[in-house]
Design an enzyme around this catalytic site. Structure first.
Site, PDB file in Angstrom:
ATOM      1  N   GLN A  11      50.035  37.551  41.157  1.00  0.00           N
ATOM      2  CA  GLN A  11      49.774  36.233  41.696  1.00  0.00           C
ATOM      3  C   GLN A  11      50.702  35.343  41.164  1.00  0.00           C
ATOM      4  O   GLN A  11      50.896  34.650  41.417  1.00  0.00           O
ATOM      5  CB  GLN A  11      48.816  36.136  40.348  1.00  0.00           C
ATOM      6  CG  GLN A  11      47.778  36.846  40.857  1.00  0.00           C
ATOM      7  CD  GLN A  11      46.885  36.611  42.678  1.00  0.00           C
ATOM      8  OE1 GLN A  11      46.976  35.429  42.847  1.00  0.00           O
ATOM      9  NE2 GLN A  11      46.769  37.686  43.123  1.00  0.00           N
ATOM     10  N   LYS A  51      51.879  38.868  48.807  1.00  0.00           N
ATOM     11  CA  LYS A  51      51.040  37.441  48.007  1.00  0.00           C
ATOM     12  C   LYS A  51      52.780  36.391  47.954  1.00  0.00           C
ATOM     13  O   LYS A  51      51.719  35.475  47.067  1.00  0.00           O
ATOM     14  CB  LYS A  51      51.332  38.693  46.659  1.00  0.00           C
ATOM     15  CG  LYS A  51      49.487  38.978  46.919  1.00  0.00           C
ATOM     16  CD  LYS A  51      49.778  39.503  45.386  1.00  0.00           C
ATOM     17  CE  LYS A  51      48.033  40.190  44.896  1.00  0.00           C
ATOM     18  NZ  LYS A  51      46.695  39.988  45.767  1.00  0.00           N
ATOM     19  N   CYS A  95      38.480  43.028  41.762  1.00  0.00           N
ATOM     20  CA  CYS A  95      38.808  44.212  41.088  1.00  0.00           C
ATOM     21  C   CYS A  95      39.099  43.893  39.639  1.00  0.00           C
ATOM     22  O   CYS A  95      40.483  44.225  39.115  1.00  0.00           O
ATOM     23  CB  CYS A  95      40.374  44.026  41.700  1.00  0.00           C
ATOM     24  SG  CYS A  95      40.103  45.587  43.710  1.00  0.00           S
ATOM     25  N   ASP A 139      52.489  42.351  34.388  1.00  0.00           N
ATOM     26  CA  ASP A 139      52.337  42.053  36.083  1.00  0.00           C
ATOM     27  C   ASP A 139      52.543  40.931  36.820  1.00  0.00           C
ATOM     28  O   ASP A 139      51.620  39.931  37.013  1.00  0.00           O
ATOM     29  CB  ASP A 139      50.708  42.971  36.051  1.00  0.00           C
ATOM     30  CG  ASP A 139      50.201  42.610  37.940  1.00  0.00           C
ATOM     31  OD1 ASP A 139      50.917  41.998  38.671  1.00  0.00           O
ATOM     32  OD2 ASP A 139      48.576  42.515  37.271  1.00  0.00           O
ATOM     33  N   HIS A 159      43.956  43.369  36.215  1.00  0.00           N
ATOM     34  CA  HIS A 159      42.893  43.594  37.361  1.00  0.00           C
ATOM     35  C   HIS A 159      43.211  45.255  36.995  1.00  0.00           C
ATOM     36  O   HIS A 159      43.812  45.404  36.407  1.00  0.00           O
ATOM     37  CB  HIS A 159      44.303  43.448  38.962  1.00  0.00           C
ATOM     38  CG  HIS A 159      44.197  43.908  40.006  1.00  0.00           C
ATOM     39  ND1 HIS A 159      43.945  45.442  40.318  1.00  0.00           N
ATOM     40  CD2 HIS A 159      43.482  43.137  41.426  1.00  0.00           C
ATOM     41  CE1 HIS A 159      43.555  45.791  41.023  1.00  0.00           C
ATOM     42  NE2 HIS A 159      43.916  44.004  42.593  1.00  0.00           N
TER      43      HIS A 159
END
Length: 407
Positions: free
Chosen positions: A203, A226, A364, A200, A123
């Site tokens: 998600q 999220k 993104c 990261d 991202h």
């Protein structure tokens, strides 16, 4: 455990509405999940009963707010399986967490001639901060390539690693394709050359079991919105010894120990990185989101979402003009696709007319889209409150749309 999806759906008031004369089918969960009633009620309860600044008040409201705020930190510690609460830092979201690490650890420990490794799947929030750091320090950014299925080419990663590598920052699961990366292997190999690793988890955190101690990552970042929580809130996990070696990110109240005009000394972690009045209400409400996930169980959530993904893939694969983008062997419930000779935005607008909310564009991840030589995709992403009937309606709508250009 078999999930009662209809009962779960009743916990989400936003789902009970029509869009363009059709029942809302919300399939934009990779962008943000909807919020259960208990999250909304907790947010309201804070502002109607306990609204007060935290940590610095002797009165009852301040004490109640502080206790609730710090209780969420404990929840996050347990959710990520960190060793202690002090390793949990509240941020505005994944983006700020990455920027914090780049601006503090990066500026102190990464310099000219050093190398940072990221992947093609990243991202923009895990690309731009490292580019800015490289421009400032003279470090070099290296990129792990992917294959046509959207999977990291690990042999190429091995070639990139060297004693010059100071930071490896990779996404756990791709927001655009759903690809799940072999982060444990990446972490172990990176540590062998002395590099720190940031994962990261924006998600992955709502779907995969996260144990930062077992992973042995140095940093892990995620966003509350999220994981059925409020927007504008995130968590940065960092190993104690690494966080203590980093300078503060911002100056102001809370992050100090003592201030004089001659010198300021800084607070202990995590407060050293939490300058100013935090997002108190949303932090408190986030407890309810984590409770929601824990009650259902990630294994059960993931099983349901995988069933929906496979159900969709089975129906869509034979549609003339349907082009899947991202077919990794290991992936989350993200369905990214194109319709031949149609722009993703047009497909998204037609789905919206049918009451189906999906995301269109580059998500993104422009460098990733460039890798596939496309402008963007249509992305349907499933959550625990989606149903097979909704997937059937998505597939039926895609079939009708595809026929417009692929007869």
């Amino acid at each position: 455990m078999t999930l009662n999806i209809q009962h779960i759906r009743e916990e989400f008031p936003v789902l009970d509405q029509e869009v363009n004369g059709r029942p809302l089918i919300y399939m934009d969960n990779a962008a943000t999940t909807q919020k259960p009633k208990k999250v909304l009620e907790a947010l309201s309860a804070y502002y109607t009963h306990d609204n007060s600044n935290i940590h610095r008040g002797a009165h009852t409201l301040a004490d109640r707010a502080t206790r609730s705020f710090e209780k969420t930190r404990t929840y996050c510690k347990e959710f990520l399986h960190s060793a202690e609460e002090e390793e949990i830092i509240f941020t505005k979201g994944t983006t700020e967490g990455i920027n914090l690490v780049a601006a503090t650890y990066g500026r102190k420990f990464i310099g000219k001639g050093d190398e940072i490794i990221i992947s093609t799947l990243e991202h923009h929030s895990n690309i731009v901060p490292w580019q800015m750091l490289c421009e400032e320090t003279g470090a070099t950014l290296k990129i792990i390539p992917i294959n046509d299925k959207g999977e990291l080419i690990m042999e190429e990663f091995d070639k990139l690693l060297s004693e010059k590598t100071k930071m490896v920052a990779v996404v756990h699961a791709s927001n655009a394709l759903g690809t799940i990366n072999p982060v444990k292997e990446i972490i172990d190999k990176s540590h062998k050359v002395g590099a720190k690793v940031l994962i990261d988890g924006a998600q992955s955190s709502a779907h995969l079991d996260i144990d930062v101690q077992a992973l042995d990552c140095d940093f892990f970042v995620m966003s509350a919105h999220k994981i059925y929580g409020p927007t504008g809130l995130g968590v940065l996990y960092g190993k104690r010894e690494v966080l203590e070696a980093m300078p503060p990110y911002q100056g102001g109240g809370e992050m100090i120990k003592e201030v004089t005009f001659e010198k300021t000394t800084f607070n202990e972690i995590p407060f050293k990185f939490e300058a100013g009045t935090p997002n108190i209400g949303d932090v408190i409400a986030f407890q309810m989101a984590l409770e929601f996930v824990n009650k259902l169980g990630k294994t059960n959530i993931r099983k349901h979402e995988e069933d929906l993904l496979h159900h969709a893939e089975h129906q869509l694969k034979d549609i003339k003009g349907f082009i899947p983008v991202g077919t990794a062997d290991q992936k989350l419930s993200v369905l990214s696709f194109l319709i031949k000779d149609m722009h993703p935005f047009d497909v998204g607008m037609m789905l919206d007319a049918a009451g189906i909310a999906v995301r269109t564009g580059h998500h993104c991840t422009q460098p990733l889209m460039n890798r596939f030589n496309i402008e963007g995709t249509v992305r349907a992403s499933f959550s625990v409150y989606n149903t097979k009937e909704e997937v059937d309606k998505l597939c039926e709508s895609v079939r009708k749309i595809a026929k417009l250009k692929n007869k």
